[in-house]
Design a protein around this motif. Structure first.
Motif, mmCIF file in Angstrom:
data_model
loop_
_atom_site.group_PDB
_atom_site.id
_atom_site.type_symbol
_atom_site.label_atom_id
_atom_site.label_comp_id
_atom_site.label_asym_id
_atom_site.label_seq_id
_atom_site.Cartn_x
_atom_site.Cartn_y
_atom_site.Cartn_z
ATOM 1 N N GLN A 92 0.611 -1.102 -0.026
ATOM 2 C CA GLN A 92 0.059 -0.030 0.149
ATOM 3 C C GLN A 92 0.849 1.251 -0.060
ATOM 4 O O GLN A 92 0.686 2.240 -0.570
ATOM 5 N N ARG A 152 -4.777 -9.505 -0.096
ATOM 6 C CA ARG A 152 -5.862 -9.311 0.462
ATOM 7 C C ARG A 152 -6.542 -10.884 0.454
ATOM 8 O O ARG A 152 -7.249 -11.082 1.447
ATOM 9 N N LYS A 160 -7.688 -2.632 7.214
ATOM 10 C CA LYS A 160 -6.505 -2.231 6.329
ATOM 11 C C LYS A 160 -5.108 -2.197 7.331
ATOM 12 O O LYS A 160 -5.294 -1.712 8.512
ATOM 13 N N GLU A 188 -1.326 -0.754 7.794
ATOM 14 C CA GLU A 188 -0.414 0.262 7.382
ATOM 15 C C GLU A 188 0.886 0.160 8.232
ATOM 16 O O GLU A 188 0.708 -0.205 9.353
#
Length: 503
Positions: free
Chosen positions: A212, A271, A289, A291
């Protein structure tokens, strides 16, 4: 009825007494001894030092190696990510591979319990009823002389049979020992599945966070290159720059844009992998999500003593269990070449009418003992014993190889963590320098001091430096998780993994 009961008690007493004499024998074959811990005190040739710190960078904290510190059962909580903790707990509950490993352990346990039945007598009951006609030219029928002209009669026989094979030479004991060792091997295989699952979830989440960041960086670079193309297009129309400069920037934009789809594909695959690890279908991917900025890099890393590693690594313990099972198989193969003794007892009643069963005079009983020994098997039993000994030698070398691999994993990971810190510091410096170089190059190009090719080179260097920084950050997180896995994963603190009903 009383006579039948007396006969049955006598039969059982006979078997119990004789079994008590015979079962006192020892189990043939070698008694298993656990391999000694390796006589090494360190994992790496060079001493472990606190890793280099990089300030103002995600994942740039210095890490200290603490020798002999225990590993927590939920080591992943050291990353201080609530979404990660929740995802791992769901994975431990729903993962198909872990459930299959747990079912395999149940199979192994039931096999152990089934083998325990060999230590007890087998008791079977039977009842037979028949009607027959006797030839008039043969001996009198059972009705004779009560009804001398009746050659047809009924016969009812209830019977209880007891059979027992004393474990004189320990074949049953060695068989049970082998099965229990195999159960332990399956158990540690299940634990290995557990540790691999938790590590895979953590590493996959880290990879997703890194991808990401790469996607965000790439999109920023695409925007930067697009703005530059627009400026060059305007300048080309005005005649301030040549066609070569415009085409070169358009090519740079196309190259940067081409790196985005593979990153998007990788993000989608990660994912999907997280969904499957959690026991879900890809279209049910977790909502969390991840990070890198939300993960805290553990600063104190436990390093188990080398003597403890063989007690903690499930693959090493599984190899030890396989070695134990192979040792017991030697005893089984030796016992198969020795005599086998079987004790039997039968008691029952035979009557001409159902209401006469168990009445006085209808009872019968019998006791027996038999010994069988292999005299000639064409060398089969001898070679089976030799094969069992060779299998033990094979398992011993496999155990040694597993231990060496375990130490290699730990050593490689410790070295990687130290080098990861150095690589991150270098990548951070390179990214800062590339940012400064790009800013200066843009200003100088606008002012006409440098050529556009120089600016293009600065853009390319900046793009590569940003990507390298993200990869260096992800490597530190991933290798930290790999260290916890290499040291065993802390499973020994979980009651659901350490309990053993048969110990």
């Amino acid at each position: 009825m009383k006579n039948l009961r007396t006969a049955g008690m006598a039969a059982l007493a006979f078997i119990a007494a004789l079994a008590g004499v015979l079962v006192g024998g020892c189990a043939v074959g070698p008694d298993f001894k656990r391999p000694a811990a390796p006589a090494v005190s360190v994992y790496t040739a060079s001493p472990l030092m606190t890793t280099t710190a990089t300030t103002n960078v995600i994942g740039g904290e210095a890490q200290r190696f603490a020798n002999g510190i225990d590993i927590p059962e939920d080591w992943w909580t050291l990353f201080h990510s609530k979404p990660l903790n929740e995802l791992i707990e769901r994975s431990l509950t729903n993962n198909a591979d872990l459930k299959a490993a747990q079912a395999a352990l149940l199979v192994a346990r039931e096999n152990v319990l089934a083998q325990r039945g060999a230590f007890y007598p087998t008791v079977s009951g039977s009842f037979s009823g028949s009607r027959a006609k006797q030839s008039t030219f043969l001996a009198p029928t059972p009705n004779f002389p009560t009804t001398p002209q009746e050659f047809q009669y009924n016969l009812f026989t209830p019977q209880v049979s007891v059979s027992y094979s004393p474990d004189v030479f320990g074949a049953n004991r060695r068989s049970l020992e082998s099965l229990k060792a195999q159960e332990q091997g399956v158990r540690f295989q299940m634990i290995a599945t557990y540790t691999t699952l938790t590590a895979n979830v953590v590493v996959t989440a880290i990879q997703e966070g890194a991808v990401q960041m790469q996607i965000e960086t790439t999109r920023e670079l695409i925007d930067l290159a697009s703005n530059t193309v627009q400026i060059l297009q305007y300048q080309f129309k005005k005649g301030y720059v040549g066609r070569l400069d415009l085409v070169a920037q358009e090519s740079q934009l196309a190259q940067v844009t081409a790196t985005l789809p593979p990153l998007l594909k990788q993000a989608a695959q990660l994912r999907d992998q997280l969904a499957v690890l959690a026991g879900r279908f890809p279209n049910e991917a977790p909502s969390e999500k991840f990070e890198l900025s939300s993960l805290q890099l553990p600063e104190e890393l436990p390093v188990s003593l080398p003597s403890q590693l063989v007690e903690q690594r499930p693959d090493v313990l599984q190899a030890e269990a396989n070695l134990h099972a192979a040792s017991a198989q030697i005893g089984i193969s030796i016992a198969n070449r020795l005599p086998n003794i079987t004790l039997t007892a039968d008691a029952g009643s035979t009557a001409l009418a159902i209401d006469q069963v168990f009445t006085s005079g209808t009872g019968f009983w019998g006791l027996g003992a038999a010994a069988t020994a292999p005299l000639f098997q064409g060398g089969t039993l001898l070679h089976q014993e030799r094969a069992a000994k060779a299998a033990f030698a094979q398992a011993a070398e496999q155990y040694r190889g597993t231990v060496l691999t375990a130490f290699q994993n730990v050593a490689d990971t410790l070295t990687a963590l130290q080098q990861d810190a150095e690589a991150l510091k270098a990548a951070a410096v390179a990214a800062d320098d590339a940012q400064i170089t790009l800013d200066l190059s843009q200003r100088q190009w606008h002012d006409g001091y440098i050529s556009y090719l120089a600016l293009l080179s600065a853009e390319q260097a900046y793009h590569q430096a940003r990507i390298n920084l993200v990869l260096a950050q992800a490597n530190r997180y991933a290798d930290t998780a790999a260290l916890f896995q290499a040291l065993g994963g802390g499973w020994w603190h979980r009651a659901d993994l350490t309990k053993d009903k048969h110990e």
